[in-house]
Design a protein around this motif. Structure first.
Motif, PDB file in Angstrom:
ATOM      1  N   UNK A  36      44.054  47.018  40.806  1.00 57.79           N
ATOM      2  CA  UNK A  36      44.508  45.701  41.138  1.00 57.79           C
ATOM      3  C   UNK A  36      44.017  45.404  42.891  1.00 57.79           C
ATOM      4  N   UNK A  37      44.109  44.185  43.068  1.00 64.09           N
ATOM      5  CA  UNK A  37      43.812  43.565  44.177  1.00 64.09           C
ATOM      6  C   UNK A  37      44.718  42.707  44.670  1.00 64.09           C
ATOM      7  N   UNK A  38      45.073  42.474  46.025  1.00 69.56           N
ATOM      8  CA  UNK A  38      45.846  41.375  46.520  1.00 69.56           C
ATOM      9  C   UNK A  38      45.205  40.115  46.577  1.00 69.56           C
ATOM     10  N   UNK A  44      27.274  42.031  35.332  1.00 70.89           N
ATOM     11  CA  UNK A  44      27.859  43.054  34.640  1.00 70.89           C
ATOM     12  C   UNK A  44      27.755  43.990  36.146  1.00 70.89           C
ATOM     13  N   UNK A  45      28.694  44.638  36.128  1.00 70.19           N
ATOM     14  CA  UNK A  45      28.939  45.652  37.490  1.00 70.19           C
ATOM     15  C   UNK A  45      29.825  46.857  36.955  1.00 70.19           C
ATOM     16  N   UNK A  80      36.227  39.074  41.757  1.00 74.50           N
ATOM     17  CA  UNK A  80      36.600  39.786  43.102  1.00 74.50           C
ATOM     18  C   UNK A  80      36.266  41.191  43.129  1.00 74.50           C
ATOM     19  N   UNK A  81      36.299  42.005  41.854  1.00 73.48           N
ATOM     20  CA  UNK A  81      36.141  43.358  41.980  1.00 73.48           C
ATOM     21  C   UNK A  81      34.474  43.396  42.079  1.00 73.48           C
ATOM     22  N   UNK A  82      33.809  42.523  41.477  1.00 72.75           N
ATOM     23  CA  UNK A  82      32.194  42.438  41.533  1.00 72.75           C
ATOM     24  C   UNK A  82      31.938  42.615  42.973  1.00 72.75           C
ATOM     25  N   UNK A 136      38.466  34.052  35.527  1.00 75.52           N
ATOM     26  CA  UNK A 136      39.452  34.960  35.767  1.00 75.52           C
ATOM     27  C   UNK A 136      39.658  35.259  37.181  1.00 75.52           C
ATOM     28  N   UNK A 137      40.795  35.603  37.769  1.00 68.57           N
ATOM     29  CA  UNK A 137      41.077  35.862  39.008  1.00 68.57           C
ATOM     30  C   UNK A 137      40.466  37.200  39.572  1.00 68.57           C
TER      31      UNK A 137
END
Ligand SMILES: Cc1cc2nc3c(=O)[nH]c(=O)nc-3n(C[C@H](O)[C@H](O)[C@H](O)COP(=O)(O)OP(=O)(O)OC[C@H]3O[C@@H](n4cnc5c(N)ncnc54)[C@H](O)[C@@H]3O)c2cc1C
Length: 247
Positions: free
Chosen positions: A40-42, A19-20, A78-80, A73-74
């Protein structure tokens, strides 16, 4: 055509396992408490975007999203992994109807969340509008483990500021925590325990229920509410239930 803004991560806070929250510096315009943005991220040369509710209130001078890692999930993992100074893309348009101005005139507002679905409710509760409009506000927050209850300082502060108006109910389904229901939201509605705890009833004449998070919870609670004469709220046909499904 989506207009993407450059956001800079200011802080990545880990609340507990998986959890972030991210604070992002981004030149977003006005929004209503309870709305969401696309982030979004690339990834491998392709832009991957997902919606996230804003946890901050419009008057606060930062933007914050709160999320859990979905292992398959993609984007979420990555956000974390982002650190202060990293770049994220944020869509300029803010959307969503899980906002207080969409709620008809009633005495009692119920906000029922699973997991990260608590975010948009905290955004609204940090504004003046709900406290001016409703006699009683119930915040129900359901998680599996006690450590997953995040933003407890914010919730405690709201309770201190609105001791007569606010009721907070935690549901911790997979372990026992003092003061929390050790059961699902549905179970406590069926048994009448939830209404007993907060001292008001889920009555269509006086109540509006907002729900956010897991679609199973939203579907099963909606079913129970419908059997009590409540119906989905639409602008053209005012009702008693407003929802936002995350998954
Ligand atoms: C309007 C809206 C607002 C949202 N706001 C938030 C938010 O504030 N915080 C947040 O954590 N998520 C939020 N979500 C979900 C979020 O957009 C992503 O789907 C999630 O973060 C997973 O992204 P991903 O790319 O890793 O996986 P995805 O490819 O999006 O999803 C992979 C799988 O996991 C499921 N899933 C999606 N989200 C979750 C979840 N939270 N827990 C378990 N399974 C999930 C999906 O249904 C799918 O089957 C919101 C969704 C919507 C529609």
């Amino acid at each position: 055509m989506v207009n993407w803004l450059k956001g800079v991560v200011v802080e990545n806070r880990q609340w507990s396992t998986g959890l972030f929250s991210l604070r992002i510096d981004v030149p977003l315009g006005d929004f209503r408490a309870g709305q969401f943005v696309r982030v979004a991220l690339d990834i491998d040369g392709e832009q991957v975007a997902r919606p996230y509710s804003l946890v901050n209130a419009p008057h606060e001078d930062f933007f914050e999203i709160y999320f859990n890692i979905v292992p398959e999930g993609p984007l979420s993992s990555r956000l974390a992994a982002l650190k202060a100074g990293d770049i994220v893309q944020v869509a300029e348009k803010v959307s969503g109807f899980l906002t207080i101005n969409e709620v008809p005139e009633v005495d009692h507002l119920w906000m029922m969340a699973t997991g990260t679905g608590v975010g948009p409710f905290l955004s609204s509760l940090k504004t003046e509008e709900p406290w001016q409009r409703f006699k009683k506000i119930v915040l129900g927050y359901s998680v599996r483990l006690a450590e997953e209850l995040s933003y407890t300082e914010t919730i405690s502060r709201l309770l201190e500021e609105h001791p007569e108006q606010m009721e907070f109910v935690a549901f911790v389904t997979r372990e026992v925590m003092e003061g929390a229901f050790n059961s699902r939201i549905t179970t406590t509605i069926e048994s009448g325990e939830l209404e007993k705890r907060v001292g008001i009833s889920l009555d269509p004449a006086t109540s509006h229920v907002m729900m956010c998070g897991n679609s199973d919870m939203i579907q099963s609670v909606s079913g129970l509410l419908e059997s009590r004469g409540m119906r989905r709220h639409r602008r053209r046909e005012p009702g008693h239930i407003t929802t936002e499904k995350y998954h």
